[in-house]
Design an enzyme around this catalytic site. Structure first.
Site, short mmCIF file in Angstrom:
data_model
loop_
_atom_site.label_atom_id
_atom_site.label_comp_id
_atom_site.label_asym_id
_atom_site.label_seq_id
_atom_site.Cartn_x
_atom_site.Cartn_y
_atom_site.Cartn_z
N LYS A 1 -6.18 20.38 -51.33
CA LYS A 1 -5.05 21.25 -51.00
C LYS A 1 -3.75 20.60 -51.42
O LYS A 1 -3.63 19.37 -51.40
CB LYS A 1 -5.02 21.48 -49.49
CG LYS A 1 -6.19 22.26 -48.97
CD LYS A 1 -5.90 22.80 -47.58
CE LYS A 1 -7.07 23.59 -47.06
NZ LYS A 1 -7.94 22.79 -46.20
N GLU B 1 -20.86 17.57 -44.76
CA GLU B 1 -20.05 16.79 -43.81
C GLU B 1 -19.85 17.50 -42.48
O GLU B 1 -20.11 18.71 -42.36
CB GLU B 1 -18.69 16.43 -44.42
CG GLU B 1 -17.81 17.63 -44.71
CD GLU B 1 -16.32 17.29 -44.72
OE1 GLU B 1 -15.83 16.74 -43.71
OE2 GLU B 1 -15.64 17.60 -45.72
N1 PSU Z 1 -9.14 18.52 -46.75
C1 PSU Z 1 -9.46 19.80 -46.50
N2 PSU Z 1 -10.30 20.07 -45.49
C2 PSU Z 1 -10.84 19.07 -44.71
C3 PSU Z 1 -10.51 17.72 -44.99
C4 PSU Z 1 -9.65 17.50 -46.01
O1 PSU Z 1 -8.99 20.69 -47.18
O2 PSU Z 1 -11.60 19.36 -43.76
C5 PSU Z 1 -11.11 16.63 -44.16
C6 PSU Z 1 -12.33 16.05 -44.90
O3 PSU Z 1 -13.30 15.66 -43.96
C7 PSU Z 1 -11.73 14.84 -45.58
C8 PSU Z 1 -10.76 14.37 -44.53
O4 PSU Z 1 -12.68 13.84 -45.90
O5 PSU Z 1 -10.18 15.57 -44.02
C9 PSU Z 1 -9.70 13.45 -45.10
O6 PSU Z 1 -8.95 12.92 -44.05
P1 PSU Z 1 -7.91 11.73 -44.35
O7 PSU Z 1 -6.86 12.33 -45.20
O8 PSU Z 1 -7.39 11.33 -43.00
O9 PSU Z 1 -8.69 10.64 -45.02
#
Ligand code: PSU
Ligand code: MN
Length: 303
Positions: free
Chosen positions: A160, A25
């Site tokens: 996390k 990603e």
């Molecule tokens: N959690 C992490 N590191 C990240 C992300 C999430 O520990 O970099 C990033 C990933 O790209 C994940 C996104 O798909 O955040 C999720 O964002 P949201 O909660 O807005 O869907």
């Protein structure tokens, strides 16, 4: 092939020859790590795959094109621009593509592009999930819905604990997403190897991951697999330090009224600032660890 999708020459050739490919990603590059470590890590990850005979397909939106496979310059561009690259989840793709914009793909959109390209394995750091307080905010990452509908195996280090990990598991259960623990019965929590929550099944080899993925396809229903791979012991962090940083970050986010797609980047950035360089090194190492498992699994799927 989808009219909006471009494969890099390397990815096109590997897929045409039936050789193993692993998707990666780009939100982790633009939003997840500081420059220049973001670019160095993204390039190192590609090298880890190539050394094992696996082709890397880093995914992003560039000039309105969905890209599977980036050049070194394209990776450097995403890393240098950082937060100026819009974070692109499922709902963002139509407008970004139509307008010819750039976008840093999340787990959800990297899965979408991987599936369009025909790439079954994807390695990253952490996924999105159900946020704490979601019973009021309804803040649930689109990553979970994508896992329920798109046939890609996502190899991560868990999520996390900025998230409600218990509710995240409940949501995945409802949506029929298998949560596998690699060499563990316990869901890892990204910086730490344990969370107090159980995974659905413990799996101990890449061959078994490949077999479960193939079986899911044979059963004919949609959706992917979530593989959670604990951070190596030597890089795992002190739970008390992480918990304190997360509590402080959540309090600040509430006080500032952070909403919508800003929530995850805000919390991640604050936890990083509060825990300093240690958490960055841990983050980089757990990504390498996941990429090595993804390489072995992609090779096993090809056999
Ligand atoms: N959690 C992490 N590191 C990240 C992300 C999430 O520990 O970099 C990033 C990933 O790209 C994940 C996104 O798909 O955040 C999720 O964002 P949201 O909660 O807005 O869907
Ligand atoms: Mn959200």
């Amino acid at each position: 092939m989808n009219k909006h999708l471009d494969l890099s020459p390397e990815v096109a050739e590997a897929l045409a020859q039936g050789k193993p490919v692993v998707a990666l990603e780009s939100t982790i590059i633009s939003h997840g790590m500081p420059y220049p470590q973001n670019v160095e890590t993204a390039l190192a990850v590609e090298d880890i795959l190539r050394q094992r005979g696996v082709t890397p397909a880093t995914v992003a939106v560039l000039g309105g094109r969905l890209k599977a496979g980036l050049s070194r310059d394209e990776i450097a561009h995403l890393g240098r621009k950082g937060y100026a690259v819009p974070k692109a989840s499922r709902r963002d793709l139509p407008a970004l593509v139509a307008r010819g914009s750039d976008g840093a793909t999340t787990v959800a959109t990297t899965m979408i592009v991987a599936a369009l390209a025909g790439i079954p394995v994807f390695a990253t750091g952490g996924i999105g999930g159900v946020h704490r307080g979601a019973e009021r905010s309804m803040d649930i990452s689109a990553d979970l819905e994508e896992l329920a509908r798109t046939p890609v195996m996502v190899i991560c280090a868990g999520a996390k604990s900025i998230l409600d990990l218990g509710l995240t598991l409940e949501y995945l259960e409802t949506r029929g997403v298998p949560v596998l623990g690699y060499g563990t019965e316990e869901l890892p929590a990204f910086y730490t190897r344990s969370s107090g929550f159980s995974v659905d099944y413990r799996v101990d080899s890449p061959e078994e991951l490949a077999k479960i993925y193939r079986t899911q396809r044979e059963l004919g229903y949609p959706g992917g697999l979530l593989v959670t791979n604990p951070i190596p012991e030597e890089y795992s962090m002190d739970k008390a330090v992480i918990d304190a940083a997360i509590a402080a970050a959540l309090e600040e986010a509430n006080a500032l009224g952070v909403r919508g797609k800003q929530v995850t980047p805000f919390l991640l950035a604050r936890v990083k600032e509060l825990t300093g360089g240690d958490s960055l090194e841990s983050n980089i190492q757990l990504v390498f660890h996941n990429v090595r498992l993804a390489a072995e699994t992609a090779l096993a799927l090809g056999r």
